[in-house]
Structures are given as C-alpha cells and as structure tokens.
Design a protein around this motif. Structure first.
Motif, PDB file in Angstrom:
ATOM      1  N   TYR A  87      11.865  -7.270  12.573  1.00 47.96           N
ATOM      2  CA  TYR A  87      12.738  -6.103  12.733  1.00 47.96           C
ATOM      3  C   TYR A  87      13.004  -5.474  11.364  1.00 47.96           C
ATOM      4  CZ  TYR A  87      16.285  -2.947  14.291  1.00 47.96           C
ATOM      5  OH  TYR A  87      16.963  -1.780  14.558  1.00 47.96           O
ATOM      6  N   ILE A  88      13.177  -4.169  11.340  1.00 46.95           N
ATOM      7  CA  ILE A  88      13.506  -3.497  10.077  1.00 46.95           C
ATOM      8  C   ILE A  88      14.498  -2.362  10.330  1.00 46.95           C
ATOM      9  CG2 ILE A  88      11.513  -1.920  10.197  1.00 46.95           C
ATOM     10  CD1 ILE A  88      11.288  -2.194   7.113  1.00 46.95           C
ATOM     11  N   ASN A  89      15.494  -2.258   9.476  1.00 51.22           N
ATOM     12  CA  ASN A  89      16.399  -1.102   9.472  1.00 51.22           C
ATOM     13  C   ASN A  89      16.125  -0.362   8.162  1.00 51.22           C
ATOM     14  OD1 ASN A  89      18.784   0.475   8.734  1.00 51.22           O
ATOM     15  ND2 ASN A  89      19.675  -0.361  10.614  1.00 51.22           N
ATOM     16  N   VAL A  90      15.785   0.932   8.292  1.00 52.67           N
ATOM     17  CA  VAL A  90      15.319   1.683   7.117  1.00 52.67           C
ATOM     18  C   VAL A  90      16.375   2.664   6.602  1.00 52.67           C
ATOM     19  CG1 VAL A  90      12.896   1.465   7.766  1.00 52.67           C
ATOM     20  CG2 VAL A  90      14.205   3.436   8.593  1.00 52.67           C
ATOM     21  N   GLN A  91      17.638   2.475   7.035  1.00 54.36           N
ATOM     22  CA  GLN A  91      18.656   3.485   6.737  1.00 54.36           C
ATOM     23  C   GLN A  91      19.392   3.294   5.416  1.00 54.36           C
ATOM     24  OE1 GLN A  91      21.201   3.753  10.217  1.00 54.36           O
ATOM     25  NE2 GLN A  91      19.662   4.921  11.338  1.00 54.36           N
ATOM     26  N   SER A  92      19.232   2.155   4.781  1.00 52.79           N
ATOM     27  CA  SER A  92      20.074   1.892   3.609  1.00 52.79           C
ATOM     28  C   SER A  92      19.811   2.888   2.470  1.00 52.79           C
ATOM     29  CB  SER A  92      19.866   0.454   3.128  1.00 52.79           C
ATOM     30  OG  SER A  92      21.113  -0.074   2.774  1.00 52.79           O
ATOM     31  N   TYR A  93      20.873   3.202   1.754  1.00 52.59           N
ATOM     32  CA  TYR A  93      20.756   4.186   0.667  1.00 52.59           C
ATOM     33  C   TYR A  93      20.153   3.579  -0.603  1.00 52.59           C
ATOM     34  CZ  TYR A  93      24.453   6.459   3.469  1.00 52.59           C
ATOM     35  OH  TYR A  93      25.196   6.997   4.470  1.00 52.59           O
ATOM     36  N   SER A  94      20.212   2.247  -0.710  1.00 52.72           N
ATOM     37  CA  SER A  94      19.734   1.585  -1.931  1.00 52.72           C
ATOM     38  C   SER A  94      19.605   0.093  -1.661  1.00 52.72           C
ATOM     39  CB  SER A  94      20.739   1.794  -3.074  1.00 52.72           C
ATOM     40  OG  SER A  94      21.940   1.081  -2.791  1.00 52.72           O
ATOM     41  N   GLY A  95      19.093  -0.620  -2.644  1.00 50.97           N
ATOM     42  CA  GLY A  95      19.029  -2.079  -2.526  1.00 50.97           C
ATOM     43  C   GLY A  95      20.427  -2.676  -2.464  1.00 50.97           C
ATOM     44  N   ALA A  96      21.358  -2.087  -3.215  1.00 48.88           N
ATOM     45  CA  ALA A  96      22.739  -2.603  -3.229  1.00 48.88           C
ATOM     46  C   ALA A  96      23.362  -2.462  -1.847  1.00 48.88           C
ATOM     47  CB  ALA A  96      23.568  -1.861  -4.279  1.00 48.88           C
ATOM     48  N   THR A  97      23.256  -1.280  -1.230  1.00 52.64           N
ATOM     49  CA  THR A  97      23.864  -1.118   0.097  1.00 52.64           C
ATOM     50  C   THR A  97      23.122  -1.960   1.141  1.00 52.64           C
ATOM     51  OG1 THR A  97      22.624   0.892   0.661  1.00 52.64           O
ATOM     52  CG2 THR A  97      24.787   1.211  -0.352  1.00 52.64           C
ATOM     53  N   ALA A  98      21.843  -2.192   0.928  1.00 53.84           N
ATOM     54  CA  ALA A  98      21.106  -3.081   1.842  1.00 53.84           C
ATOM     55  C   ALA A  98      21.768  -4.464   1.818  1.00 53.84           C
ATOM     56  CB  ALA A  98      19.636  -3.169   1.420  1.00 53.84           C
ATOM     57  N   ASN A  99      22.114  -4.943   0.623  1.00 49.62           N
ATOM     58  CA  ASN A  99      22.780  -6.253   0.535  1.00 49.62           C
ATOM     59  C   ASN A  99      24.146  -6.215   1.225  1.00 49.62           C
ATOM     60  OD1 ASN A  99      20.617  -7.205  -0.871  1.00 49.62           O
ATOM     61  ND2 ASN A  99      21.574  -7.101  -2.888  1.00 49.62           N
ATOM     62  N   TYR A 100      24.887  -5.143   1.005  1.00 50.57           N
ATOM     63  CA  TYR A 100      26.221  -5.061   1.625  1.00 50.57           C
ATOM     64  C   TYR A 100      26.118  -5.092   3.150  1.00 50.57           C
ATOM     65  CZ  TYR A 100      27.415  -3.254  -3.062  1.00 50.57           C
ATOM     66  OH  TYR A 100      27.549  -3.090  -4.405  1.00 50.57           O
ATOM     67  N   THR A 101      25.092  -4.435   3.713  1.00 45.08           N
ATOM     68  CA  THR A 101      24.992  -4.404   5.175  1.00 45.08           C
ATOM     69  C   THR A 101      24.707  -5.804   5.728  1.00 45.08           C
ATOM     70  OG1 THR A 101      22.642  -3.778   5.125  1.00 45.08           O
ATOM     71  CG2 THR A 101      24.234  -1.985   5.308  1.00 45.08           C
ATOM     72  N   VAL A 102      23.928  -6.580   4.989  1.00 44.38           N
ATOM     73  CA  VAL A 102      23.669  -7.952   5.459  1.00 44.38           C
ATOM     74  C   VAL A 102      24.961  -8.775   5.393  1.00 44.38           C
ATOM     75  CG1 VAL A 102      22.403 -10.102   5.029  1.00 44.38           C
ATOM     76  CG2 VAL A 102      21.223  -7.897   4.851  1.00 44.38           C
ATOM     77  N   PHE A 103      25.685  -8.657   4.283  1.00 40.11           N
ATOM     78  CA  PHE A 103      26.950  -9.407   4.179  1.00 40.11           C
ATOM     79  C   PHE A 103      27.857  -9.026   5.350  1.00 40.11           C
ATOM     80  CE2 PHE A 103      26.549  -9.140  -0.779  1.00 40.11           C
ATOM     81  CZ  PHE A 103      25.463 -10.007  -0.732  1.00 40.11           C
ATOM     82  N   ASN A 104      27.903  -7.730   5.607  1.00 44.20           N
ATOM     83  CA  ASN A 104      28.775  -7.225   6.676  1.00 44.20           C
ATOM     84  C   ASN A 104      28.310  -7.702   8.056  1.00 44.20           C
ATOM     85  OD1 ASN A 104      30.833  -5.753   7.830  1.00 44.20           O
ATOM     86  ND2 ASN A 104      29.800  -3.783   7.669  1.00 44.20           N
ATOM     87  N   ALA A 105      27.008  -7.907   8.201  1.00 43.35           N
ATOM     88  CA  ALA A 105      26.472  -8.313   9.513  1.00 43.35           C
ATOM     89  C   ALA A 105      26.828  -9.755   9.858  1.00 43.35           C
ATOM     90  CB  ALA A 105      24.950  -8.144   9.526  1.00 43.35           C
ATOM     91  N   ILE A 106      26.904 -10.620   8.850  1.00 39.54           N
ATOM     92  CA  ILE A 106      27.012 -12.064   9.188  1.00 39.54           C
ATOM     93  C   ILE A 106      28.220 -12.775   8.594  1.00 39.54           C
ATOM     94  CG2 ILE A 106      24.541 -12.426   9.616  1.00 39.54           C
ATOM     95  CD1 ILE A 106      24.308 -13.397   6.689  1.00 39.54           C
ATOM     96  N   LEU A 107      28.967 -12.101   7.721  1.00 46.08           N
ATOM     97  CA  LEU A 107      30.059 -12.803   7.023  1.00 46.08           C
ATOM     98  C   LEU A 107      31.421 -12.218   7.342  1.00 46.08           C
ATOM     99  CD1 LEU A 107      28.452 -13.049   3.449  1.00 46.08           C
ATOM    100  CD2 LEU A 107      28.351 -14.765   5.266  1.00 46.08           C
TER     101      LEU A 107
END
Ligand code: DSN
Length: 418
Positions: A87-107
C-alpha cells in the motif's frame, strides 16, 4: 524561463535566474539534494496547482475531481509497482510530514519510540529535542559503535528489551552504510514493536534495486522525494495493507490539509522514471562514485567515517586536516562546491561547528560525473583543506571547479531559452 514573471516581477525573476546560474556552475554535493528532471519542474508548475482536494480518489470532499483522481490513482499504481509495496499513500508534503503521519497512525501521546540519535546520523523527526515530536512521544536513542562507526545491533536489541518501545525507527540522514533490516525486524518482533524505516535518503537507490529494500521487512516505510529519488519536494508512505486505513485517516484529516496535486503529478512521473534503465544506470553511478570518492579522499589524507560507504553519502572526518566542518563547508562554498558540515560519531565539536562534512554524490552523478571528475573533485578538496586561508589558491580551485562542472550541463541549454 518564467516568461510572465520576467515581465511583471523582474526583481523576483532575477533572483530565480541567479539561482539557476548558481546551480549550473556549482558542484552540488549536498547529500539530500538532486536535480529534478525538466518533467518534474513542469509538473510542479502545472494547473493541478489550482485544484483543491481533500480525501482519497473516489472519496473526495470537493467536486470536479475526475482528473485529480486519475492523477493520484496513476501515482499510487506506479509507486506500488516501483517499490513492490502492498500500500502507498502519496499525499505527504515532505519526508518529515510522512513520519508524522505514521506516528499519528499508530501511536498515542506518551508512547515509546526507539530511534537513531541525531549526532550519529539520525533525523530531527526521530525525536530530537528541537522537534515537537519529542514533546509528544517518549524517545530513547541508539547509535553506532564508536570503533566501527556502524550500527551496533546488539546494543539496539538490548535497548529495545529494556525500553519496550511501541515503535522502532531505522533509517538516517547521515549514515553511509547499509542497514540490516532483517535484524531490525527481528528486534522489533522480539519486543512487539512496529518497525518504521525512514528511507528518505536512499529511496532512489532502493527503487532502482541497487541496494537492498526495507519494504519486505518494515510495517511502514517513509520517504521524501527530492534526495536520491530525484523527484519533486514531497513525501510518501508505504505500508502493509492492514495499516492502510489507519494511515489514510492519520494523513487526512489527522495531520495534513488539502493535497498538493501538482506534487502528486510530479511524484507520478518520478515513480515512472525510477523503473527506467536510465535511472537505474544513474543510481549505479551514484554508488560507484561514492565508493570511489571515499577511497580518493582517504588517499589524500582525509579520514572517511566507517572506512567507506555503501550508499550515496560519504561522511568525512576533517580532524587529520586540522580544520572544522564549518571552516571547510564555507571554504568549499566560496570556490563553488556545496556540501554541508556534519557531526561525526563522538564529535568533540558542537553541531554548529562539527568535525565533519557530509558529501552526496547524487546531483553530480545525474550530470554525468565519473571517476575522472571525482578524482578532480578530491584533488580540489585536498587543496582547499590544506590552504584554507590562501586566497590565491582558493581562486585557482574555483576556476578549476567551474571549468569541470561546465562540461556537464544541468539542463539542456535550449530548455531555458525564451
Ligand atoms: N533531512 C535533511 C537532510 O538530510 O539534509 C533535509 O531533508
């Protein structure tokens, strides 16, 4: 170039024109940089910029989404193919926000994360006190072995057992070696943690298949798009199918606002190119040039951290030359070579001064540099390091660097002709 801006806003036009000149005639060796192909420049400036969209293709909050859906679906399809991910989500604005979305998804706030320390090569978003994530989650850090300067996996395991993190992050901004993802997965499994790999720096090398992929091992892989993968500013997140819903919710409305469709169009082109022979050849050249530069610098009296490199980065300890990272990065900039000062493991200097520099081979390899050119760069670097206050020698180095880079055009000359 910038046909209308040139007429209506000449002040701004001239700044952009000067930046183009700088990029044309500088030897760009910042490890997080690349030169985006003209398709990416065009798509970033395309009319998709005008379209506001929230949500996923087929489930938008705005009308008029037919072509927006087409472009995002194409991007998703190509991204999945390029990396073989579920699966891939291509919406992130940057590598930093990509990390934040993962933290937000599981933590949840207060959850524990084990990640690589910043001064050993980790990233700000991996729990640096300077980043807001350190106020939300509870971090512990692992580093490299100070003898080998390679990640000490036994130490990672010991720390994981003692700390019991909910998430382990592998991946770095300044680590020149391959990461043992299988071992990281085993450690994560041992303590029941998620494994996220921040592959921002190496995603081009991974996509081209010239270094091992973390995708089979990680629950989540995050990346930016402007480093070795040579795309636009932006990010993406890959994950196992079972996390798709959580990731999507955490991305929108959880972390981000409306998506940047112009960026998504450019990412779609980036993923297409990643699978093409020309890109694979460029990534092979990046690896080869990096290994060669590491040797050439060692031969000229520099110390290369960890004794070499397995990726696009060479981390150099300048102490044998009795100069700091700050002095060297400034002197190199003055003669037209751009690198960045960087801490080395156990650095006695502050992050503002540092004992090292980080060199990246992506942009020069895209332009066609091979061993002869890399040797010349190593010669210039030695000359600058050993004559840091000698204006005459620095001027000579500047001429030599400019003559070298001028043989390798940044973009076809006619592209920017008006
Ligand atoms: N992560 C920063 C770097 O490595 O330079 C910028 O993206």
């Amino acid at each position: 170039m910038l046909k209308t801006t040139k007429i209506t806003d000449p002040e701004l036009y001239s700044i952009v024109a000067n930046e183009l000149e700088r990029q044309k005639y500088n030897i760009e060796m910042i490890a997080s940089e690349s030169s985006a192909p003209t398709e990416i420049l065009e798509l970033m400036g395309s009319v998709f910029l005008n379209k506001t969209e929230e949500g996923l293709p087929g489930k938008r909050y705005q009308a008029g989404s037919q072509h927006a859906d087409e472009v995002e679906n194409l991007c998703i399809e190509r991204g999945k193919k390029a990396f073989g991910c579920e699966y891939i989500n291509v919406q992130s604005y940057s590598g930093a926000t990509a990390n934040y979305t993962v933290f937000n998804a599981i933590l949840e706030p207060g959850d524990k994360i084990l990640a690589m320390r910043l001064d050993h090569g980790g990233h700000l978003t991996h729990g640096s006190p300077a980043n807001f994530v350190s106020k939300i989650y509870n971090y512990k850090h692992y580093g490299v072995d100070l003898e080998t300067e390679i990640i000490n996996y036994d130490d990672v395991e010991e720390k994981a057992i003692e700390f019991q993190p909910k998430l382990i992050i592998a991946g770095a901004s300044a680590y020149p070696r391959l990461i043992d993802y299988k071992r990281m997965r085993e450690i994560a499994d041992k303590v029941g943690a998620y494994l996220m790999v921040d592959m921002a720096h190496i995603s081009g090398l991974v996509g081209a298949g010239v270094i091992p992929s973390p995708v089979p091992y990680a629950d989540f892989c995050t990346s930016s798009c402007s480093k070795t993968i040579c795309g636009p500013r932006g990010g993406f997140v890959m994950c196992k199918e079972k996390y798709a819903k959580a990731l999507n919710r955490a991305t929108f409305p959880g972390t981000l606002g409306s998506i940047q469709l112009n960026g998504i169009a450019a990412k779609a082109n980036m993923f297409k190119r990643v699978m093409e022979p020309e890109f694979i050849a460029t990534m092979e050249r990046v690896l080869d040039n990096a290994k060669f530069l590491a040797k050439e610098l060692e031969n000229r009296g520099f110390r290369v951290v960890s004794g070499g490199t397995d990726n696009h980065t060479v981390l150099v300890d300048l102490r044998p030359k009795k100069i700091t990272g700050k002095q060297f990065d400034q002197a190199l900039e003055s003669i037209g070579i751009t690198v960045n000062k960087n801490t080395i493991p156990n650095d006695p200097e502050s992050p503002f001064v540092t004992s090292g520099i980080r060199i990246g081979l992506t942009a020069v390899s895209e332009r066609g540099f091979a061993h002869n050119e890399i040797s010349e760069v190593a010669d210039i670097m030695k000359m600058v390091a050993e004559n840091i206050d000698n204006e005459d020698i620095l001027q000579e180095c500047k001429k030599q660097g400019r003559s070298l880079i001028s043989k390798f055009p940044l973009y076809p000359e006619e592209y920017f002709e008006d």
